[in-house]
Design a protein around this motif. Structure first.
Motif, PDB file in Angstrom:
ATOM      1  N   ASN A   8       0.102  -9.336  -9.020  1.00  0.00           N
ATOM      2  CA  ASN A   8       1.156  -9.541  -8.019  1.00  0.00           C
ATOM      3  C   ASN A   8       1.311  -8.298  -7.137  1.00  0.00           C
ATOM      4  O   ASN A   8       1.029  -7.185  -7.563  1.00  0.00           O
ATOM      5  CB  ASN A   8       2.491  -9.833  -8.704  1.00  0.00           C
ATOM      6  N   ASP A   9       1.787  -8.511  -5.909  1.00  0.00           N
ATOM      7  CA  ASP A   9       2.088  -7.393  -5.016  1.00  0.00           C
ATOM      8  C   ASP A   9       3.222  -6.573  -5.627  1.00  0.00           C
ATOM      9  O   ASP A   9       4.219  -7.136  -6.094  1.00  0.00           O
ATOM     10  CB  ASP A   9       2.514  -7.910  -3.641  1.00  0.00           C
ATOM     11  N   HIS A  10       3.065  -5.258  -5.647  1.00  0.00           N
ATOM     12  CA  HIS A  10       4.091  -4.392  -6.223  1.00  0.00           C
ATOM     13  C   HIS A  10       3.917  -2.963  -5.739  1.00  0.00           C
ATOM     14  O   HIS A  10       2.910  -2.630  -5.121  1.00  0.00           O
ATOM     15  CB  HIS A  10       4.044  -4.443  -7.759  1.00  0.00           C
ATOM     16  N   GLN A  11       4.918  -2.135  -6.044  1.00  0.00           N
ATOM     17  CA  GLN A  11       4.884  -0.712  -5.710  1.00  0.00           C
ATOM     18  C   GLN A  11       5.145   0.114  -6.960  1.00  0.00           C
ATOM     19  O   GLN A  11       5.918  -0.294  -7.825  1.00  0.00           O
ATOM     20  CB  GLN A  11       5.968  -0.353  -4.696  1.00  0.00           C
ATOM     21  N   ILE A  12       4.522   1.262  -7.017  1.00  0.00           N
ATOM     22  CA  ILE A  12       4.815   2.260  -8.046  1.00  0.00           C
ATOM     23  C   ILE A  12       5.273   3.503  -7.290  1.00  0.00           C
ATOM     24  O   ILE A  12       4.563   4.000  -6.418  1.00  0.00           O
ATOM     25  CB  ILE A  12       3.582   2.567  -8.907  1.00  0.00           C
ATOM     26  N   ILE A  13       6.452   3.981  -7.626  1.00  0.00           N
ATOM     27  CA  ILE A  13       7.031   5.122  -6.919  1.00  0.00           C
ATOM     28  C   ILE A  13       6.977   6.350  -7.822  1.00  0.00           C
ATOM     29  O   ILE A  13       7.400   6.297  -8.980  1.00  0.00           O
ATOM     30  CB  ILE A  13       8.477   4.828  -6.489  1.00  0.00           C
ATOM     31  N   VAL A  14       6.430   7.446  -7.287  1.00  0.00           N
ATOM     32  CA  VAL A  14       6.261   8.688  -8.033  1.00  0.00           C
ATOM     33  C   VAL A  14       6.837   9.832  -7.210  1.00  0.00           C
ATOM     34  O   VAL A  14       6.559   9.936  -6.020  1.00  0.00           O
ATOM     35  CB  VAL A  14       4.760   8.955  -8.315  1.00  0.00           C
ATOM     36  N   GLN A  15       7.619  10.678  -7.850  1.00  0.00           N
ATOM     37  CA  GLN A  15       8.097  11.883  -7.185  1.00  0.00           C
ATOM     38  C   GLN A  15       7.172  13.006  -7.609  1.00  0.00           C
ATOM     39  O   GLN A  15       7.180  13.441  -8.758  1.00  0.00           O
ATOM     40  CB  GLN A  15       9.544  12.197  -7.556  1.00  0.00           C
ATOM     41  N   THR A  16       6.325  13.483  -6.686  1.00  0.00           N
ATOM     42  CA  THR A  16       5.311  14.476  -7.027  1.00  0.00           C
ATOM     43  C   THR A  16       5.829  15.907  -6.964  1.00  0.00           C
ATOM     44  O   THR A  16       5.221  16.794  -7.535  1.00  0.00           O
ATOM     45  CB  THR A  16       4.083  14.344  -6.105  1.00  0.00           C
ATOM     46  N   SER A  17       6.911  16.139  -6.267  1.00  0.00           N
ATOM     47  CA  SER A  17       7.549  17.460  -6.221  1.00  0.00           C
ATOM     48  C   SER A  17       9.020  17.242  -5.889  1.00  0.00           C
ATOM     49  O   SER A  17       9.460  16.106  -5.745  1.00  0.00           O
ATOM     50  CB  SER A  17       6.884  18.354  -5.176  1.00  0.00           C
ATOM     51  N   ASN A  18       9.757  18.326  -5.748  1.00  0.00           N
ATOM     52  CA  ASN A  18      11.186  18.191  -5.444  1.00  0.00           C
ATOM     53  C   ASN A  18      11.438  17.504  -4.114  1.00  0.00           C
ATOM     54  O   ASN A  18      12.499  16.928  -3.912  1.00  0.00           O
ATOM     55  CB  ASN A  18      11.862  19.566  -5.433  1.00  0.00           C
ATOM     56  N   ASP A  19      10.472  17.578  -3.214  1.00  0.00           N
ATOM     57  CA  ASP A  19      10.711  17.047  -1.876  1.00  0.00           C
ATOM     58  C   ASP A  19       9.746  15.943  -1.444  1.00  0.00           C
ATOM     59  O   ASP A  19       9.804  15.501  -0.308  1.00  0.00           O
ATOM     60  CB  ASP A  19      10.687  18.182  -0.852  1.00  0.00           C
ATOM     61  N   THR A  20       8.863  15.485  -2.313  1.00  0.00           N
ATOM     62  CA  THR A  20       7.878  14.479  -1.915  1.00  0.00           C
ATOM     63  C   THR A  20       7.928  13.259  -2.830  1.00  0.00           C
ATOM     64  O   THR A  20       7.817  13.382  -4.045  1.00  0.00           O
ATOM     65  CB  THR A  20       6.458  15.074  -1.934  1.00  0.00           C
ATOM     66  N   ILE A  21       8.080  12.098  -2.205  1.00  0.00           N
ATOM     67  CA  ILE A  21       8.059  10.825  -2.915  1.00  0.00           C
ATOM     68  C   ILE A  21       6.856  10.050  -2.416  1.00  0.00           C
ATOM     69  O   ILE A  21       6.652   9.910  -1.212  1.00  0.00           O
ATOM     70  CB  ILE A  21       9.356  10.027  -2.668  1.00  0.00           C
ATOM     71  N   VAL A  22       6.051   9.559  -3.355  1.00  0.00           N
ATOM     72  CA  VAL A  22       4.845   8.815  -3.013  1.00  0.00           C
ATOM     73  C   VAL A  22       4.980   7.397  -3.561  1.00  0.00           C
ATOM     74  O   VAL A  22       5.335   7.212  -4.724  1.00  0.00           O
ATOM     75  CB  VAL A  22       3.584   9.497  -3.599  1.00  0.00           C
ATOM     76  N   LYS A  23       4.708   6.412  -2.698  1.00  0.00           N
ATOM     77  CA  LYS A  23       4.704   5.010  -3.117  1.00  0.00           C
ATOM     78  C   LYS A  23       3.267   4.520  -3.104  1.00  0.00           C
ATOM     79  O   LYS A  23       2.590   4.591  -2.079  1.00  0.00           O
ATOM     80  CB  LYS A  23       5.526   4.147  -2.162  1.00  0.00           C
ATOM     81  N   PHE A  24       2.814   4.049  -4.242  1.00  0.00           N
ATOM     82  CA  PHE A  24       1.512   3.406  -4.330  1.00  0.00           C
ATOM     83  C   PHE A  24       1.787   1.912  -4.187  1.00  0.00           C
ATOM     84  O   PHE A  24       2.368   1.307  -5.078  1.00  0.00           O
ATOM     85  CB  PHE A  24       0.821   3.726  -5.658  1.00  0.00           C
ATOM     86  N   GLU A  25       1.398   1.350  -3.066  1.00  0.00           N
ATOM     87  CA  GLU A  25       1.679  -0.055  -2.767  1.00  0.00           C
ATOM     88  C   GLU A  25       0.417  -0.879  -3.021  1.00  0.00           C
ATOM     89  O   GLU A  25      -0.616  -0.650  -2.398  1.00  0.00           O
ATOM     90  CB  GLU A  25       2.110  -0.194  -1.311  1.00  0.00           C
ATOM     91  N   PHE A  26       0.521  -1.822  -3.952  1.00  0.00           N
ATOM     92  CA  PHE A  26      -0.607  -2.686  -4.300  1.00  0.00           C
ATOM     93  C   PHE A  26      -0.366  -4.060  -3.711  1.00  0.00           C
ATOM     94  O   PHE A  26       0.723  -4.626  -3.842  1.00  0.00           O
ATOM     95  CB  PHE A  26      -0.757  -2.780  -5.822  1.00  0.00           C
ATOM     96  N   LYS A  27      -1.403  -4.592  -3.064  1.00  0.00           N
ATOM     97  CA  LYS A  27      -1.274  -5.891  -2.398  1.00  0.00           C
ATOM     98  C   LYS A  27      -2.580  -6.661  -2.558  1.00  0.00           C
ATOM     99  O   LYS A  27      -3.659  -6.090  -2.425  1.00  0.00           O
ATOM    100  CB  LYS A  27      -0.952  -5.681  -0.927  1.00  0.00           C
ATOM    101  N   MET A  28      -2.465  -7.950  -2.833  1.00  0.00           N
ATOM    102  CA  MET A  28      -3.632  -8.806  -2.954  1.00  0.00           C
ATOM    103  C   MET A  28      -4.020  -9.262  -1.541  1.00  0.00           C
ATOM    104  O   MET A  28      -3.240  -9.910  -0.853  1.00  0.00           O
ATOM    105  CB  MET A  28      -3.314 -10.014  -3.847  1.00  0.00           C
ATOM    106  N   ILE A  29      -5.218  -8.862  -1.112  1.00  0.00           N
ATOM    107  CA  ILE A  29      -5.714  -9.218   0.217  1.00  0.00           C
ATOM    108  C   ILE A  29      -7.070  -9.877   0.049  1.00  0.00           C
ATOM    109  O   ILE A  29      -7.994  -9.275  -0.496  1.00  0.00           O
ATOM    110  CB  ILE A  29      -5.833  -7.964   1.122  1.00  0.00           C
ATOM    111  N   ARG A  30      -7.185 -11.107   0.517  1.00  0.00           N
ATOM    112  CA  ARG A  30      -8.416 -11.899   0.414  1.00  0.00           C
ATOM    113  C   ARG A  30      -8.988 -11.884  -1.013  1.00  0.00           C
ATOM    114  O   ARG A  30     -10.181 -11.697  -1.228  1.00  0.00           O
ATOM    115  CB  ARG A  30      -9.457 -11.421   1.416  1.00  0.00           C
ATOM    116  N   GLY A  31      -8.093 -12.026  -1.997  1.00  0.00           N
ATOM    117  CA  GLY A  31      -8.509 -12.115  -3.393  1.00  0.00           C
ATOM    118  C   GLY A  31      -8.820 -10.790  -4.056  1.00  0.00           C
ATOM    119  O   GLY A  31      -9.250 -10.766  -5.204  1.00  0.00           O
ATOM    120  N   GLU A  32      -8.600  -9.669  -3.355  1.00  0.00           N
ATOM    121  CA  GLU A  32      -8.880  -8.357  -3.934  1.00  0.00           C
ATOM    122  C   GLU A  32      -7.617  -7.501  -3.899  1.00  0.00           C
ATOM    123  O   GLU A  32      -6.927  -7.442  -2.892  1.00  0.00           O
ATOM    124  CB  GLU A  32      -9.997  -7.657  -3.160  1.00  0.00           C
TER     125      GLU A  32
END
Length: 135
Positions: free
Chosen positions: A78-102
Motif C-alpha cells: 500500500n502507499d505509505h510514508q515513513i517519517i524519520v528525524q535525522t537531526s534536530n532540524d531535518t525531517i525526512v519522509k520516505f514516500e512509497f507509492k505503487m506506480i504501474r505495479g512497482e
C-alpha cells in the motif's frame, strides 16, 4: 591559471575527506550516497529546484538503520510514508507509492532551520539497492 589550480585543489581536498559510496541516475535526476568522516549524506536532485542549487541533501550517522527503514518500506504494497528525524532540524519522509505495479520511493525533506524543502524523483527498489550496494 590560478582559478584552475584552486579548483583542482578543492576537488582533491573534497575527495580526500569524503567518499562516494554509490550513485543512481534516473532520467534527469540522480541520488548519491556519500561518506565523510563518520557521517553519511544522501544527496539527490530536487525536482522542484530552479537555478543553480538543484541538489538537496540530508545527513545521518547509521547507514544500516536507514537502509533497513527504506528496504522495509518496499515490503508493504500500500502507499505509505515513513517519517524519520535525522537531526534536530531535518525531517525526512520516505514516500512509497505503487506506480504501474512497482513500488517506488520518493524522498521529501524538510529542513526546519533553513526553512527549505526538497523532493526527489521516484526510485525503484533495484535503484536503491544499487545505491547502497558498495556500503
Amino acid at each position: 591559471m590560478q582559478f584552475k589550480t584552486l579548483l583542482f585543489s578543492l576537488l582533491i581536498s573534497a575527495s580526500c575527506f569524503s567518499q562516494e559510496i554509490g550513485n543512481v541516475k534516473s532520467g534527469n535526476h540522480s541520488i548519491k550516497l556519500i561518506k565523510a568522516n563518520n557521517l553519511f549524506s544522501c544527496v539527490y536532485s530536487d525536482v522542484n529546484s530552479v537555478g543553480t542549487k538543484k541538489e538537496k541533501s540530508f545527513r545521518f550517522s547509521n547507514l544500516a538503520s536507514i537502509y533497513a527503514i527504506v528496504m522495509d518500506g518496499f515490503k508493504h504494497p500500500n502507499d505509505h510514508q515513513i517519517i524519520v528525524q535525522t537531526s534536530n532540524d531535518t525531517i525526512v519522509k520516505f514516500e512509497f507509492k505503487m506506480i504501474r505495479g512497482e513500488n517506488m520511493l520518493k524522498i521529501k525533506q524538510n529542513n526546519l532551520e533553513s526553512k527549505t524543502f526538497g523532493t526527489s524523483s521516484y526510485f525503484t527498489k533495484k535503484e536503491i539497492e544499487k545505491l547502497f550496494d558498495n556500503s
